[in-house]
Every structure is written in C-alpha cells, then in structure tokens.
Design an enzyme around this catalytic site. Structure first.
Site, short mmCIF file in Angstrom:
data_model
loop_
_atom_site.label_atom_id
_atom_site.label_comp_id
_atom_site.label_asym_id
_atom_site.label_seq_id
_atom_site.Cartn_x
_atom_site.Cartn_y
_atom_site.Cartn_z
N GLN A 198 0.85 -1.20 0.00
CA GLN A 198 0.00 0.00 0.00
C GLN A 198 0.88 1.25 0.00
O GLN A 198 1.85 1.33 0.74
CB GLN A 198 -0.87 -0.02 1.26
CG GLN A 198 -1.10 1.32 1.96
CD GLN A 198 -2.33 2.05 1.46
OE1 GLN A 198 -3.26 1.42 1.01
NE2 GLN A 198 -2.34 3.36 1.56
N THR A 199 0.53 2.23 -0.82
CA THR A 199 1.26 3.49 -0.78
C THR A 199 0.38 4.63 -1.28
O THR A 199 -0.51 4.43 -2.09
CB THR A 199 2.56 3.42 -1.61
OG1 THR A 199 3.28 4.64 -1.47
CG2 THR A 199 2.27 3.17 -3.08
N ARG A 200 0.68 5.84 -0.77
CA ARG A 200 0.06 7.06 -1.28
C ARG A 200 1.14 8.05 -1.70
O ARG A 200 0.85 9.21 -1.96
CB ARG A 200 -0.85 7.69 -0.20
CG ARG A 200 -0.11 8.07 1.08
CD ARG A 200 -1.05 8.69 2.12
NE ARG A 200 -0.35 9.00 3.35
CZ ARG A 200 0.36 10.11 3.57
NH1 ARG A 200 0.43 11.03 2.62
NH2 ARG A 200 0.97 10.31 4.72
N ASN A 201 2.37 7.57 -1.76
CA ASN A 201 3.52 8.41 -2.10
C ASN A 201 4.25 7.84 -3.31
O ASN A 201 4.06 6.68 -3.68
CB ASN A 201 4.49 8.47 -0.91
CG ASN A 201 3.89 9.15 0.30
OD1 ASN A 201 3.35 10.25 0.18
ND2 ASN A 201 3.95 8.50 1.45
N GLU A 435 -12.99 45.33 -7.10
CA GLU A 435 -14.10 45.84 -7.91
C GLU A 435 -14.22 45.08 -9.23
O GLU A 435 -15.33 44.88 -9.72
CB GLU A 435 -13.91 47.34 -8.16
CG GLU A 435 -14.10 48.19 -6.91
CD GLU A 435 -14.07 49.68 -7.21
OE1 GLU A 435 -13.95 50.03 -8.40
OE2 GLU A 435 -14.20 50.47 -6.26
N THR A 436 -13.11 44.65 -9.79
CA THR A 436 -13.15 43.87 -11.02
C THR A 436 -13.87 42.55 -10.79
O THR A 436 -14.73 42.14 -11.59
CB THR A 436 -11.72 43.58 -11.53
OG1 THR A 436 -11.02 44.81 -11.67
CG2 THR A 436 -11.75 42.84 -12.85
N ILE A 478 -11.33 43.32 -0.16
CA ILE A 478 -11.31 43.77 1.24
C ILE A 478 -11.13 42.56 2.15
O ILE A 478 -10.32 42.58 3.07
CB ILE A 478 -12.59 44.56 1.59
CG1 ILE A 478 -12.62 45.87 0.80
CG2 ILE A 478 -12.66 44.84 3.10
CD1 ILE A 478 -13.91 46.66 0.94
#
EC number: 2.7.7.4
Length: 574
Positions: A198-201, A435-436, A478
């Site tokens: 098993q790996t996620r890397n 504003e854009t 803002i």
C-alpha cells in the site's frame, strides 16, 4: 489460488445485479436522488465492486455502533472503519429520506445514477465519540477528524444498495482492477502467494528493495496497490504518482510484480486504517500485506506530537491476524549502505556502519531547488517524472492576497506589483482587484457575510487555478473575515504558495484620504454593510507581511513584497 474474501463471499454487487440492470436503471430515473460527494463516490465504488466485503451498503446504526466501539459489524465480522452515507437535514427533507424509502445514488461528476439504496435507518452519530474511538483523538489537526466535524453532514443513512453501473474513469483504465478482475489476473498468472504493498507516495529505490525483499522471504509475487482516491491533503497528485509507478515497474524482475490502482478514500486512521487496508487487500486476493512504520499516519497533532506510535499499526493488525486471514509483513525503515551499495532495514544495520537517507522534506527541497537527487536514492526515470510535475521554485505559481479597508492602498500596491512582476518576466501575471471581481464574477452578490464569503471563495478558486498553472495571481479584495481568508489560503496552497499581505492602513487615514466619497456616503447611511462603518473588519493574525500606506509609499510596499517572494526562491533567475 487467491485468498478467500473477508466474510467468505466476495460481495460483487455489479455482477450480482447485472441481470436487473435495465430494471434498476428505469426505476432510478423515477426516484429522488442523493448526489454523492467525492468521498462517498470512493466508498460506493468499493462497496459495489466488493472491495469492502462483507458490506453490501452503507452502515446502519447497529453496524456503525459496533464498528466504532468494537471493530465489529452486527454479524460479528471484523471491520474497523465506519462506512457511512452522511446527509444534511435539508437533504432528508427534500429527498424524502425515511426507513423503507428507495433513493437513487447519483454521481456528481456526470449526473449518472450508480445505485439504489433501500433505507434501513437514519441516525445522528456522536461525532466526538467516533473521532475518539476510531481515530484515537478529537484533535482537528487530524484530517479525518476535521472532515468529520466540518465536512461530513449531521445525519447518517444506512441501508443496502443495488448496483446500476460502475463509476466511470478516464485515467489509467487498464490499471483499475476490481477485486474479481484482480483475482482472475492472479489466477491467469499462476500466482499462489501475493504480497500487497500500500502506498500514497511516490516509490523510490528503497521501496523497490523492500517489496522484493518481502517477496523473496515469502516466495511470493508483489502487488503494488497504490491509493488513487482521496489521500492526505498536500500529497502529490495521483497522476504524477502513477507515472512514477509505471516508470518503476521495469526495475522489478520480469513477472514478479503487478501494478493495480485502488480508488480508496483514505482516513489516515493509523491502527484502525491498517486493519481496514488488510481487509481490502484480502478481498483483492492478496495473501500477505506489508504494514510499515506509522502506516497511514496523519503526522503530528496540534501539540506537535505524533497521533500514533511508530508500530501501533503493526500491533493492531497482528492482534487480528488469525481473523483477518492475511499474513502481515512488518518492516522497518530501509536505509542505504554506501560502502556495499545496498539497502537494508535499519534494525539489521550495525551502529558503526555508514548509512545514507533522504527525508521527504529534503526530497521536496531538492525538487524545488533543482538540486541533484542521487541514483542511490531514486532511479533517473522516476526523478524525471517528478521533475516534470515539480518545476523549480522560480517556475512555480503563487498568489499574493492583499487585504485591508477600502482605500487602504491595496489596489495601488496590487497594480504596482503587477507591473513589477511583469517586468521581471518568467511567468504570466494576473491581477484581480476587488471591484473587477465584483463586476465580472460576483455581480449578483451583495454584502452580507454569506455573500462576502462566497465572493472570496470564488477569488480563491480562480487564484488557485492560476497558481496551479504556474502563474502569479495578485488579488486585492477587502476580505474582512478571518475564516474566509484562511479558506482561501487552504484552497490555493494545494497548488502553490500563498502570501497574505495585510495593508494595515488605519481606518481614519483611509477615510480621510477618500476622494471618491464612499465613506461619507456610508456614514450618511446611503451605503449599507460598509466595512469599517457598519460592518466589521477582522485584522489578520497570520499575515505574511504587514504594510501601512499611511507610513510608507506604494513603491516601498511593493519592494517589501518582492523581497518576500525572493526570499522564498520564487523570483530567483535560472
């Protein structure tokens, strides 16, 4: 012969319900539907194809309670992770979810009905108890705990499902084996013993040596079974990882290893997750399963301490080894011995022997800076793939997010920074002024807190996409609320750097120098919900840079931002 599935029978619902597919399809078209999230889709796929055997649906309250408290389904079978269909009260009311109801389960990506659930019950879980029992802590530094409290809905729906169709995938289709398909593949190859990894890397030379060593010791073949569903936030994307695995496969002796992809949504649950992973690999036909140091661990908690001990996962799987029916292959971290040009487990190396290692942090640094990655650590073809997906720091995208009162000077700083970065060259630059955005992206939104948050979420989405593409995004809303700013940071940081610049010009200065008269109109009541007048501004607590245009000019502020970017290697010339 492949290992028998967990519970004795492979619950391949796609095959079971195939004769009734047209009937179920027609029925689902007339039923109310629940549209599934990404995690729910991953879970459903493994329910439908038998990867989660003996489950035949999402857990009802009795199964859920047993799994949370005792790692047991109601029928006594071992199962360690709750597989639940979470829904909101609004969905329950809108869809008409109630005991006995039949509800279509729909794919959010292509609007297809994938299954029908017959509702057994609806229940409200104790999420604090679930966090503490399943993940060992209620600390939201754990990604699964954070998901549980902030993403998962408040009610769970339990019930068996009937399969209409499998999920559609367009990537690496030839590597996506169901449990039944993988079992047939092992049988075709004549494999008797299969060690699953098993790996996620990404995988490097140490992983190759580890898996070959495990196969040699057990006289077995190797299943490289990486997760390509949902993993830990910040992990390398699965497209890059699969290209790495494909590049690595020719390094195995011919006929030794097979690569297959697993569409699992990981929980990073350490010991509980290791048991779950073993069950899943057993269902896919593996006879052995490699469990490493800190298997499926999420890292450190909010106090800086690891959530799990380094060998808690190995101990948990060993505790249930007879019941699991799959042999656990524990392993220590592999280390490189330069004098003999070989890898060995650390516990087999004498203290006086010279060793070399490169940590994940160091590897990421070398990828970022373009430093050499030695062949003793990884193969050139693997490094090539990683470099393609991880360009040097000065070719990566980033976002500069300026926040402050109206007329604080943030727009002027943003415009000047835009010119400066365009003059620098090397990447495209996009400018998104408040504003854009309001006129082009959020014209229908008002200034309620909810609408302001939506506006910032849209800005963050656009900035993240630009960042992912290697551009510089300069945004200047803002953004008065801390929560939405933090969410913007998290959105962008999936793909690159995010710099929060607080333009901390005092309100009285911003109002005094306001030539457009908007503050005067707000004071007169002509403009409602105006930040600083009748709406609050929450000053950032985690700004990467603070500037004040009442004390410094725009040119100096821009120079400070440029210095910040340069210090992170983003503006360094090749």
């Amino acid at each position: 012969m492949a290992n028998p599935p967990h519970g004795g029978v492979l619950k391949d619902l796609i095959a079971r319900d195939a004769p009734r597919r047209q009937e179920l399809y027609a029925e689902a078209e007339k039923l109310p539907a629940i549209v599934l999230s990404d995690r729910q889709l991953c879970d459903l796929e493994l329910i439908l194809n038998g990867g989660f055997s003996p489950l035949e649906g999402f857990m009802n309250e009795k199964d859920y309670t047993g799994v949370v408290a005792e790692n047991r389904l109601a029928d006594g079978n071992l199962f360690s992770i709750p597989i639940t269909l979470d829904v909101s009260k609004e969905t329950i009311d809108e869809v008409g979810v109630k005991a006995g109801a039949r509800i279509a389960l729909r794919d959010s990506r292509d609007d297809r009905n994938l299954a029908i659930i017959t509702v057994d019950d609806i229940y409200k879980p104790d999420k604090v108890k679930e966090a503490n029992e399943v993940f060992g802590d209620n600390d939201e530094a754990h990604p699964a705990v954070k998901y549980l409290h902030h993403t998962a809905k408040e009610f769970y729906v339990g019930g068996k499902v009937e399969a209409i169709d499998r999920l559609e995938h367009y990537d690496y289709v030839g590597l996506r084996y169901t449990p039944a398909e993988l079992r047939l593949h092992f049988d075709k190859l004549g494999w008797q013993k299969v060690v699953a990894f098993q790996t996620r890397n990404p995988m490097h030379r140490a992983h190759r040596e580890l898996t070959v060593r495990a196969a040699r010791a057990r006289q077995a073949n190797v299943l490289i079974h990486p997760v390509v569903g949902l993993t830990k936030p910040g992990d390398i994307d699965h497209f890059t990882r699969v290209r790495v695995y494909q590049a690595l496969m020719p390094r195995y002796p011919n006929g030794m290893a097979v690569l297959a992809l697993l569409p699992l949504a990981m929980r990073m649950g350490g010991p509980r997750e290791a048991i779950w992973h073993a069950i899943i690999r057993k269902n896919h036909g593996a006879t052995h399963f490699i469990v490493g140091r800190d298997h499926a661990g999420p890292g450190k908690n909010s106090k800086g301490v690891d959530f799990y001990g380094p060998y808690d996962a190995q101990d948990a799987v060993e505790k249930y080894r007879d019941e699991l029916g799959i042999e656990v292959v524990p392993f220590q971290q592999m280390t490189y011995l330069p004098d003999s040009d070989e890898y060995k487990p650390k516990d087999e190396v004498a203290k006086d022997i010279k060793t070399l290692d490169i940590s994940g942090t160091e590897l990421r640094k070398r990828l970022r800076t373009g430093q050499e990655i030695p062949e003793w650590f990884s193969y050139p073809e693997v490094v090539k793939v990683l470099r393609e997906s991880h360009p040097p720091r000065n070719q990566q995208g980033f976002t500069v997010f300026l926040t402050g009162y109206q007329n604080s000077g943030k727009d002027a700083i943003a415009r000047a920074l835009n010119v400066t970065l365009n003059q620098q060259g090397g990447r495209s630059v996009s400018l998104l002024l408040g504003e854009t955005v309001r006129s082009e992206l959020s014209s229908e939104l008002g200034f309620s807190r909810e609408d302001r948050d939506k506006n910032i979420a849209r800005i963050a989405f656009v900035a993240a996409e630009l960042t992912k593409a290697g551009a510089a995004a300069i945004v200047a809303p803002i953004a008065p609320f801390q929560k939405s700013r933090q969410q913007a940071r998290e959105t962008v940081e999936k793909y690159g750097s995010f710099f929060l610049v607080h333009v901390a010009t005092p309100l009285d200065h911003a109002e005094k120098t306001d030539r457009r008269g908007v503050y005067a109109k707000a004071r007169a009541g002509e403009i409602k919900g105006f930040t600083g007048v009748d709406d609050p501004y929450e000053a950032p607590e985690n700004a990467d840079l603070v500037v004040d245009t009442s004390k410094t000019n725009v040119r100096t502020a821009v120079h400070q931002i440029v210095l910040l970017l340069e210090s992170q290697g983003l503006l360094t010339q090749l």
